[in-house]
Enzyme design. Structure first.
Site, PDB file in Angstrom:
ATOM      1  N   LYS A 119     -32.699 -22.250  28.674  1.00  0.00           N
ATOM      2  CA  LYS A 119     -33.048 -23.686  28.624  1.00  0.00           C
ATOM      3  C   LYS A 119     -32.300 -24.470  29.703  1.00  0.00           C
ATOM      4  O   LYS A 119     -32.826 -25.453  30.208  1.00  0.00           O
ATOM      5  CB  LYS A 119     -32.787 -24.266  27.234  1.00  0.00           C
ATOM      6  CG  LYS A 119     -33.692 -23.629  26.173  1.00  0.00           C
ATOM      7  CD  LYS A 119     -34.490 -24.608  25.355  1.00  0.00           C
ATOM      8  CE  LYS A 119     -35.613 -23.851  24.666  1.00  0.00           C
ATOM      9  NZ  LYS A 119     -36.338 -24.501  23.631  1.00  0.00           N
ATOM     10  N   LYS A 201     -42.160 -15.246  25.897  1.00  0.00           N
ATOM     11  CA  LYS A 201     -42.601 -15.566  24.534  1.00  0.00           C
ATOM     12  C   LYS A 201     -43.521 -16.791  24.518  1.00  0.00           C
ATOM     13  O   LYS A 201     -43.401 -17.670  25.371  1.00  0.00           O
ATOM     14  CB  LYS A 201     -41.397 -15.758  23.593  1.00  0.00           C
ATOM     15  CG  LYS A 201     -40.752 -17.099  23.631  1.00  0.00           C
ATOM     16  CD  LYS A 201     -39.914 -17.372  22.363  1.00  0.00           C
ATOM     17  CE  LYS A 201     -39.457 -18.825  22.404  1.00  0.00           C
ATOM     18  NZ  LYS A 201     -39.211 -19.459  21.164  1.00  0.00           N
ATOM     19  N   LYS A 204     -44.196 -23.512  22.232  1.00  0.00           N
ATOM     20  CA  LYS A 204     -44.993 -24.730  22.081  1.00  0.00           C
ATOM     21  C   LYS A 204     -44.719 -25.743  23.185  1.00  0.00           C
ATOM     22  O   LYS A 204     -45.489 -26.663  23.382  1.00  0.00           O
ATOM     23  CB  LYS A 204     -44.813 -25.349  20.690  1.00  0.00           C
ATOM     24  CG  LYS A 204     -43.404 -25.768  20.307  1.00  0.00           C
ATOM     25  CD  LYS A 204     -43.444 -26.530  18.980  1.00  0.00           C
ATOM     26  CE  LYS A 204     -42.548 -25.942  17.913  1.00  0.00           C
ATOM     27  NZ  LYS A 204     -41.098 -25.997  18.227  1.00  0.00           N
TER      28      LYS A 204
HETATM   29  P1  ATP Z   1     -39.732 -24.695  21.960  1.00  0.00           P
HETATM   30  O1  ATP Z   1     -40.893 -24.265  22.783  1.00  0.00           O
HETATM   31  O2  ATP Z   1     -39.632 -26.178  21.782  1.00  0.00           O
HETATM   32  O3  ATP Z   1     -38.428 -24.062  22.373  1.00  0.00           O
HETATM   33  P2  ATP Z   1     -40.444 -22.802  19.955  1.00  0.00           P
HETATM   34  O4  ATP Z   1     -41.913 -22.644  20.069  1.00  0.00           O
HETATM   35  O5  ATP Z   1     -39.582 -21.739  20.496  1.00  0.00           O
HETATM   36  O6  ATP Z   1     -40.012 -24.201  20.495  1.00  0.00           O
HETATM   37  P3  ATP Z   1     -38.882 -23.324  17.516  1.00  0.00           P
HETATM   38  O7  ATP Z   1     -39.112 -24.563  16.757  1.00  0.00           O
HETATM   39  O8  ATP Z   1     -37.687 -23.252  18.372  1.00  0.00           O
HETATM   40  O9  ATP Z   1     -40.167 -23.014  18.400  1.00  0.00           O
HETATM   41  O10 ATP Z   1     -38.924 -22.088  16.525  1.00  0.00           O
HETATM   42  C1  ATP Z   1     -39.363 -22.108  15.180  1.00  0.00           C
HETATM   43  C2  ATP Z   1     -39.463 -20.707  14.646  1.00  0.00           C
HETATM   44  O11 ATP Z   1     -40.518 -20.001  15.282  1.00  0.00           O
HETATM   45  C3  ATP Z   1     -38.210 -19.865  14.868  1.00  0.00           C
HETATM   46  O12 ATP Z   1     -37.974 -19.089  13.715  1.00  0.00           O
HETATM   47  C4  ATP Z   1     -38.571 -18.964  16.015  1.00  0.00           C
HETATM   48  O13 ATP Z   1     -37.885 -17.730  15.982  1.00  0.00           O
HETATM   49  C5  ATP Z   1     -40.053 -18.759  15.775  1.00  0.00           C
HETATM   50  N1  ATP Z   1     -40.773 -18.490  17.017  1.00  0.00           N
HETATM   51  C6  ATP Z   1     -40.855 -19.296  18.089  1.00  0.00           C
HETATM   52  N2  ATP Z   1     -41.619 -18.760  19.052  1.00  0.00           N
HETATM   53  C7  ATP Z   1     -42.030 -17.544  18.568  1.00  0.00           C
HETATM   54  C8  ATP Z   1     -42.846 -16.487  19.093  1.00  0.00           C
HETATM   55  N3  ATP Z   1     -43.401 -16.594  20.293  1.00  0.00           N
HETATM   56  N4  ATP Z   1     -43.056 -15.409  18.318  1.00  0.00           N
HETATM   57  C9  ATP Z   1     -42.517 -15.308  17.096  1.00  0.00           C
HETATM   58  N5  ATP Z   1     -41.727 -16.261  16.543  1.00  0.00           N
HETATM   59  C10 ATP Z   1     -41.482 -17.365  17.263  1.00  0.00           C
END
Ligand code: ATP
Ligand code: LTN
Length: 337
Positions: A119, A201, A204
C-alpha cells in the site's frame, strides 16, 4: 438436580473495510464463511471505517460506503438478531486498545508487513503513520472480543499472526488477558485473483472495474467481465501450474457451485474457453442475485439499518469494555473512580 450447562460458544470476530462495494473476492474469501459460522459460534462482525482512512477517502463517499457495506453484510446473510454487527468508530474501545497495543508492538514487526509495503508503494504520496500501525488496530479489534477464530482471506494471514504474537507477548507479561486467536480460511476462494491480472488479488479498490466482480454487478456485467477475463492461449479447462487465469475461474466456479475442481474440469473437458467463461459468469450471477435483491430492499429501510447498527454497537461496547478495563488495570492505569 443441577442442570447441565450448555458449553459456552466460541467467539468469532471479523471485519471488512468500507472502501467500495465488496467484490466476489471479499464474498468468497470472507463473508460466505461469516454467514456459515453464525450457526455454531457467537459472531461479531464489524465495518472497519477507521482502517479505511489509512488511504485518503472522500468524506461523503466514506459515509455512503459505510452504510452500504453494512447493508451488504446483512444482505449476504448476516443476521443482526444472531450476530453482533456494528461500525468500528461507534465503539471507542477499538482506538483505546489500539494505543495500548502499539506500545507492545515493535517497529521492526510492522516494517515486515507486506500489506504496508504494497500500500505504501501504491500510495507513495501518503505513507501515513496509520497505514503503518494498521495491523495494531486490527489486533485491537480481534483481542477486544476475546475472539477464538477470525475468518479472513489468505491475504490477512500475516496480520493475524502479528495479532497472535501481540496477544502472547501481553499474556506473557500480565497473565491470561487475551484469547490467542486462530485464522479460519475457506477451502476454495481464500484468494480470488484479478480477472485482468491473475497474478494479483482481486481488490475492490482496483482502478480497472473489469478486474473485479462487484457483488452488486448486474448479470450481463458479470458475464461480460468473465468473458473478458485474461486466460492463456491453450484451449484446455484444467487446473495446472502456469494457467493462473483458468485456475482462478475454476476456483470461482467451484466456490459458487459447490462442485469440486475435478468435477468442474470434467464438465468442461473438450469445450472451449468461451463456453466455460460464460458458464462461470452465469453461475456467479445466479449465486449473487438474491444478495442484490436483499441489498436493494434494505437500502430502502434506513431506519431499520440504523436500529440494527445502534443495537450492534451497544452489544459490542459491553463486550469490549470488559476487556479494556482488564487491560487498563493490568498495566497500572489509575482508575477514574
Ligand atoms: P481494498 O481493495 O480496499 O484493500 P479489499 O478488497 O482487499 O480492500 P478488505 O476490506 O481489505 O478488502 O477485506 C475484507 C475481507 O476480504 C478480508 O477478510 C480479506 O482477506 C478478504 N479478501 C479481500 N480480497 C480477497 C480476495 N481477492 N480473495 C479472497 N479474499 C479476499
Ligand atoms: N485488515 C482487514 C480488515 C480488518 C479485519 C479486522 C479482519 C480490520 N480489522 C479484524 C479481521 C479481523 C482486511 O481485510 N484488510
Amino acid at each position: 438436580m443441577e442442570q447441565a450447562q450448555a458449553p459456552k460458544k466460541k467467539i468469532i470476530f471479523s471485519g471488512v473495510q468500507p472502501t467500495g462495494i465488496m467484490t466476489l473476492g471479499n464474498y468468497l474469501g470472507a463473508i460466505k464463511n461469516w454467514v456459515e459460522l453464525q450457526d455454531d459460534y457467537h459472531c461479531v462482525y464489524c465495518i472497519v471505517n477507521q482502517h479505511a482512512i489509512t488511504i485518503r477517502q472522500e468524506p461523503s463517499a466514506l459515509k455512503k460506503n459505510t452504510l452500504e457495506a453494512y447493508a451488504l453484510m446483512l444482505a449476504c446473510g448476516i443476521d443482526p438478531e444472531r450476530s453482533v454487527t456494528f461500525i468500528q468508530s461507534h465503539v471507542a474501545a477499538h482506538s483505546q486498545l489500539s494505543w495500548v497495543l502499539s506500545c507492545y508492538t515493535q517497529f521492526g514487526e510492522l516494517s515486515r508487513m507486506t500489506q504496508f509495503k504494497d500500500k505504501s508503494a501504491k500510495h507513495a504520496d501518503n505513507i501515513n503513520a496509520g497505514l503503518f500501525t494498521y495491523p495494531v488496530l486490527m489486533a485491537a479489534d480481534i483481542l477486544l472480543y476475546q475472539a477464538d477464530l477470525v475468518p479472513v482471506g489468505i491475504d490477512q494471514k500475516q496480520h493475524l499472526e502479528l495479532s497472535r504474537d501481540i496477544a502472547l507477548r501481553f499474556n506473557g507479561l500480565y497473565g491470561n488477558v487475551f484469547t490467542v486467536p486462530d485464522g479460519y480460511f475457506p477451502k476454495t476462494g481464500a484468494k480470488i485473483m484479478s480477472l485482468q491480472d491473475p497474478t494479483k488479488k482481486m481488490s475492490k479498490s482496483d482502478e480497472n472495474p473489469n478486474a473485479f466482480i462487484s457483488i452488486l454487478d448486474a448479470k450481463d456485467t458479470i458475464i461480460k467481465k468473465c468473458r473478458r477475463a485474461i486466460t492463456d492461449s491453450e484451449a484446455e479447462v484444467a487446473y495446472r501450474e502456469g494457467k493462473d487465469g483458468i485456475n482462478n475461474l475454476l476456483s470461482i466456479y467451484s466456490a459458487v457451485t459447490g462442485k469440486t475442481i475435478p468435477e468442474a474440469e470434467a464438465e468442461f473437458s473438450g469445450k472451449g474457453y468461451g463456453d466455460f467463461k460464460t458458464a462461470v459468469g452465469e453461475a456467479v450471477a445466479d449465486h449473487l442475485a438474491p444478495v442484490r435483491e436483499e441489498f436493494n430492499r434494505l437500502m430502502k429501510a434506513p431506519d431499520h439499518l440504523k436500529d440494527c447498527y445502534r443495537q450492534g454497537a451497544e452489544a459490542a461496547e459491553r463486550m469490549a469494555r470488559r476487556t479494556l478495563e482488564k487491560v487498563y488495570k493490568k498495566i497500572g492505569f489509575l482508575p477514574p473512580m
